[in-house]
Scaffold this active site. Sequence first.
Site, PDB file in Angstrom:
ATOM      1  N   GLY A   1      25.143  44.634 -35.197  1.00 38.19           N
ATOM      2  CA  GLY A   1      25.112  43.418 -34.838  1.00 38.19           C
ATOM      3  C   GLY A   1      23.823  42.683 -35.278  1.00 38.19           C
TER       4      GLY A   1
ATOM      5  N   ILE B   1      25.943  49.103 -29.901  1.00 34.31           N
ATOM      6  CA  ILE B   1      26.013  48.408 -31.121  1.00 34.31           C
ATOM      7  C   ILE B   1      25.743  49.272 -32.248  1.00 34.31           C
ATOM      8  CG2 ILE B   1      26.027  45.996 -30.366  1.00 34.31           C
ATOM      9  CD1 ILE B   1      23.224  46.040 -31.210  1.00 34.31           C
TER      10      ILE B   1
ATOM     11  N   ASN C   1      16.083  59.496 -25.666  1.00 38.80           N
ATOM     12  CA  ASN C   1      16.862  60.549 -26.528  1.00 38.80           C
ATOM     13  C   ASN C   1      16.036  60.643 -27.786  1.00 38.80           C
ATOM     14  OD1 ASN C   1      18.519  61.307 -28.611  1.00 38.80           O
ATOM     15  ND2 ASN C   1      20.131  61.407 -26.809  1.00 38.80           N
TER      16      ASN C   1
ATOM     17  N   LYS D   1      16.655  61.912 -30.549  1.00 41.12           N
ATOM     18  CA  LYS D   1      17.435  61.845 -31.714  1.00 41.12           C
ATOM     19  C   LYS D   1      17.903  60.370 -31.987  1.00 41.12           C
ATOM     20  CE  LYS D   1      20.004  65.062 -32.779  1.00 41.12           C
ATOM     21  NZ  LYS D   1      21.309  66.212 -32.948  1.00 41.12           N
TER      22      LYS D   1
ATOM     23  N   GLY E   1      12.160  49.929 -24.960  1.00 39.26           N
ATOM     24  CA  GLY E   1      12.836  49.544 -25.636  1.00 39.26           C
ATOM     25  C   GLY E   1      12.375  49.467 -27.154  1.00 39.26           C
TER      26      GLY E   1
ATOM     27  N   GLY F   1      14.825  48.951 -30.229  1.00 37.07           N
ATOM     28  CA  GLY F   1      15.846  48.488 -31.014  1.00 37.07           C
ATOM     29  C   GLY F   1      15.301  47.605 -32.039  1.00 37.07           C
ATOM     30  N   GLU F   2      14.002  47.053 -31.977  1.00 37.64           N
ATOM     31  CA  GLU F   2      13.479  46.192 -32.747  1.00 37.64           C
ATOM     32  C   GLU F   2      12.077  46.196 -33.230  1.00 37.64           C
ATOM     33  OE1 GLU F   2      15.554  41.859 -31.374  1.00 37.64           O
ATOM     34  OE2 GLU F   2      15.250  43.373 -29.774  1.00 37.64           O
TER      35      GLU F   2
END
Length: 695
Positions: free
Chosen positions: A234, A461, A587, A589, A658, A660-661
């Site tokens: 996304g 996502i 995690n 990985k 976090g 993701g970004e």
Amino acid sequence: MIISRKQAIGAGLNRIDGPKKVTGTAPYAYEHALDQVAYAFPVQSTIAKGRVVVLDAQAALALPGVLAVLSHENSPRLSAEIKGDLAVLQSDQVAYRGQVVALVVAETLETARHAAGVVVVQYEEQPHESELSPDANKLYKPEKVNPSYETDTSSGDIEGALREAAVVIDQTYTTPAYHNNPMEPHATVAIWKSGDVTLYDSTQGAHAVRDVVARAFGLEPEQVRVIAPYVGGGFGSKGMPHPHVLLAVMASQKVGLPVKLALTRQQMFAVAGYRTPTIQRMRLGADQTGRLSAITHDVIEQTATIQEFAEQTAIVTRMMYKAENRATTHRLARLDVPVPAWMRAPGECPGMFALESAMDELANACGIDPIELRIRNEPEIDPETGHPFSSRGLVACLREGAQRFGWQQRDPRPGVWVEGRWRVGTGIAASTYPTRRRVSSARIRVDHEGRYTVLIDATDIGTGAWTVLTQIAADALDAPIEQVHLEIGDTALPQASLAGGSMGTASWGTAIVEAAHKLRERLQEVRGAIPAEGLEVVAESTENAYAKQFSMHAFGVQFAEVRVNQDSGEVRVPRLLGVFAAGHMMNAKTARSQLLGGMSMGLSMALHEQSVMDPRFGDYVNHDFAEYHIATNADIGEIDVSWIEEDDPYVNPMGAKGIGEIGIVGTAAAIANAVYHATGIRVRDLPITLDKLLG
């Protein structure tokens, strides 16, 4: 409740959803099999501004298999609450090129696509403006910037400090428009039945889609179910619904059949959001030792006439480095273009390109190592809020990265490292991303054999939520991971925040930990004697009580080595290294994959990506993967990803910040800084193309 015993968390477990995805058995939105399904295909405007005066669908309706052609003349009426781009087919007005002006519904996709091509649309065209410029007469100040940050901030005497500074950097940096291009296109299957709606949707937040659809069609939220167990990426573009979702529902309502609608790659460039281009003026004032006395960040970006979106580009400058005098501003140009929206690390990503490029220029002007410059300007508290940081690992990342990268052997002089016909350089840039969490709910059941089922409307996502949430639940329940079954991606499950803002794991995991705590209390009450019907609890996470006491951010550093060909200007990146301080990694990985993917996307931003506007037509002309270039394996040599383990008990029960970004933040600046070190040429306008390095 903090998870004290971590057995599953942190382990590099294989992805639970991996086998289904690689074998093709994980159904994505468009792939759900239904009986008697119809297909929809949009008709898009060919002008940038004006109105539809004639829409002739006779030729389309005459084709065998065509069921309906929807337009502003006959489409279902949406609630007056629905404004802007989502008010699709509600009027004859055209606000940008590519806006949907009609929708063909047919028995097959091929028929729908063919019929869309024979719909005749005539327009009353009006003059349009679609090119971003720094013309102050055409700019305005938005009330807030995404999502609700102050538009401008100021403290101290900026101009006085800049006048007195021994060293001043005053430069403008630009980034082009970027388009989110997830592997799975935006797609929706809509089923309207007796006033109830079921959607299979490619979304980052099923409950967010449910709420918009319910409002649009005057339904109760319970009348709308959205199902999204597997989503093929996304990058922010699926964070909120776009017009195609409402179009699919309208089509199903009109023809009385389930309707499938998938945007083509070209259509995604018009109606699914993108990152606004930016023009950013950075001014830094410092003494000769590089200590900042003033820092200003003034941003110009675009929004759409049909709907406002203001990216929070300058917010990173508010907290990244200490300086007594500081100011940030955001100004918008309202243009006849599609609506900008979220794209991976909105604000931080383009903003840090400007800030970290300017910091590199300051380091060179002062004759100071770029790492030392950042350490000298490290704040003890958040310069904007005055709050202490819950943890801040930037300096540790700088030192760890310098050692791993071999930074100490670097000759700081630009343009002196030559190997054959290649000029070689290295550069760094810092990264940061805020740590947040949102209220979410989770339900956990345990059967009489001790097997747990965890239910929450989280969304995976591609980030690994299926796996990571199972790990969190296992540790919170003190159970083997094999005994935990997870269900996500369905509004029939307890409500959860969307996957975005690097807060999915923090938000969902907190709710799961709360539910696990309640269930373990129940088990203690029954002394482990689980009744035949099992036990079930529901818990809702609360707002983070520490959020108003601490400034919470993840940090990192990107290192880049580049090679620039002296004859062609070709840039190669044989090495990238990222070191991050982002709390506990859930995690090993999936964490590495997320950070590696973000860094690859940052390289793509630095060297390849740009959406090219043709102002004559108000359209992005390179709207496909043939001409919108992204990085591939051949573009990247070695990527080294590592992290510093942080123990931050304030952010959430898992201690996760976090990731993701943050991987994309800073990468483009590190590469641009390395290109300067290699060539002595400072590229301030992305992407770094060959022509900017020749001559």
